[in-house]
Design an enzyme around this catalytic site. Structure first.
Site, PDB file in Angstrom:
ATOM      1  N   HIS A   1       0.318  18.491  -7.781  1.00 59.54           N
ATOM      2  CA  HIS A   1       1.538  19.237  -7.473  1.00 59.54           C
ATOM      3  C   HIS A   1       2.275  19.613  -8.760  1.00 59.54           C
ATOM      4  CE1 HIS A   1       2.452  14.974  -7.558  1.00 59.54           C
ATOM      5  NE2 HIS A   1       3.718  15.238  -7.775  1.00 59.54           N
TER       6      HIS A   1
ATOM      7  N   CYS B   1      11.836   1.362 -12.744  1.00 57.49           N
ATOM      8  CA  CYS B   1      10.771   1.707 -13.690  1.00 57.49           C
ATOM      9  C   CYS B   1      11.258   2.804 -14.637  1.00 57.49           C
ATOM     10  CB  CYS B   1       9.535   2.180 -12.948  1.00 57.49           C
ATOM     11  SG  CYS B   1       8.877   0.956 -11.795  1.00 57.49           S
TER      12      CYS B   1
ATOM     13  N   PHE C   1       7.014  15.336   3.962  1.00 58.92           N
ATOM     14  CA  PHE C   1       7.410  14.230   3.093  1.00 58.92           C
ATOM     15  C   PHE C   1       8.775  13.733   3.533  1.00 58.92           C
ATOM     16  CE2 PHE C   1       4.132  16.281   0.776  1.00 58.92           C
ATOM     17  CZ  PHE C   1       3.522  15.280   0.025  1.00 58.92           C
TER      18      PHE C   1
ATOM     19  N   GLU D   1       3.662   5.404   0.694  1.00 61.32           N
ATOM     20  CA  GLU D   1       3.416   5.164  -0.722  1.00 61.32           C
ATOM     21  C   GLU D   1       4.377   4.068  -1.146  1.00 61.32           C
ATOM     22  OE1 GLU D   1       3.929   9.017  -2.566  1.00 61.32           O
ATOM     23  OE2 GLU D   1       1.957   9.662  -1.885  1.00 61.32           O
TER      24      GLU D   1
ATOM     25  N   CYS E   1       9.832   6.387 -13.928  1.00 63.88           N
ATOM     26  CA  CYS E   1       9.954   6.972 -12.598  1.00 63.88           C
ATOM     27  C   CYS E   1      10.358   8.440 -12.701  1.00 63.88           C
ATOM     28  CB  CYS E   1      10.977   6.203 -11.765  1.00 63.88           C
ATOM     29  SG  CYS E   1      11.066   6.797 -10.052  1.00 63.88           S
ATOM     30  N   ASP E   2       9.652   9.293 -11.976  1.00 63.80           N
ATOM     31  CA  ASP E   2       9.933  10.726 -12.012  1.00 63.80           C
ATOM     32  C   ASP E   2      10.656  11.205 -10.757  1.00 63.80           C
ATOM     33  OD1 ASP E   2       7.900  10.581 -10.166  1.00 63.80           O
ATOM     34  OD2 ASP E   2       6.540  11.938 -11.212  1.00 63.80           O
ATOM     35  N   THR E   3      11.208  10.267  -9.975  1.00 62.44           N
ATOM     36  CA  THR E   3      11.851  10.617  -8.716  1.00 62.44           C
ATOM     37  C   THR E   3      13.310  10.192  -8.725  1.00 62.44           C
ATOM     38  OG1 THR E   3       9.747  10.272  -7.574  1.00 62.44           O
ATOM     39  CG2 THR E   3      11.716  10.330  -6.224  1.00 62.44           C
TER      40      THR E   3
ATOM     41  N   CYS F   1      15.274   1.791  -4.229  1.00 57.42           N
ATOM     42  CA  CYS F   1      14.072   1.106  -4.692  1.00 57.42           C
ATOM     43  C   CYS F   1      14.481  -0.270  -5.203  1.00 57.42           C
ATOM     44  CB  CYS F   1      13.384   1.902  -5.807  1.00 57.42           C
ATOM     45  SG  CYS F   1      11.776   1.216  -6.293  1.00 57.42           S
TER      46      CYS F   1
END
Length: 188
Positions: free
Chosen positions: A182, A33, A23, A92, A36-38, A29
């Site tokens: 995951h 959002c 990865f 992605e 967003c979980d990142t 970005c």
């Protein structure tokens, strides 16, 4: 390029769920959002050569370039180098920024957060589902269509959303279920 992180794990979502992959998370970005979980804003500057050096110890030849939004930084030079080393390149993207000229990727997973998308080739359309009007995605052509229950952070709401997502798919079999395996398996 500003790189947030590089790590080795299993792809947790979509068509390649369970596939060992490197990865490459790029920083930044073009959207904000609320779900967003990142954490993708931090990072260090790396050249294409630096990136190739960092990923080389990992045995898999499947690379997932993600973010944030990878199309903001992905270069033709990096995709060329990856292909020369035998990598299958998956990105992605939210679909709102076109790939730079010469960027050759093998698989585009598009998870639109707003429409219209402008990316012209979508292999996998992955929609985060939370009771929205799904007809808005009717004009997007893809090889595969995936519906993923949105993780709200609330266990009860998530259970209901999973049920609703499954019911929608059963009534609309063009869509296939995508889960964040995951997270379910507690794998990075």
């Amino acid at each position: 390029m500003k790189v947030n992180e590089i790590f080795y794990s299993l792809q947790g979502e979509g068509r390649f769920t369970g596939t060992p992959a490197v990865f490459l998370r790029l920083s930044g970005c073009n959207m904000a959002c609320p779900f967003c979980d990142t954490q993708h804003e931090a990072g260090i500057e790396m050249s294409e050569a630096d990136i190739m050096h960092e990923i080389s110890p990992y045995p898999a030849r499947h690379i997932v370039i993600t973010g944030g939004e990878p199309t903001m930084q992905l270069t033709a030079e990096l995709t060329r180098r990856l292909h020369q080393e035998g990598y299958f390149i998956q990105i992605e993207t939210n679909g709102t920024i076109a790939l730079k000229e010469g960027c050759e990727v093998d698989w585009i997973t598009c998870s639109p957060k707003r429409l219209p998308i402008i990316i012209n080739k979508v292999d996998e359309l992955k929609v985060l589902f939370m009771h929205q009007n799904m007809t808005q995605y009717d004009g997007i052509e893809a090889s595969e269509y995936r519906l993923q229950p949105l993780d709200t952070g609330d266990e009860e709401r998530n259970r209901e959303n999973v049920k609703d997502t499954i019911n929608y798919i059963l009534a609309n079999p063009k869509w296939h279920l995508s889960l964040q395996t995951h997270k379910i398996l507690n794998v990075r």
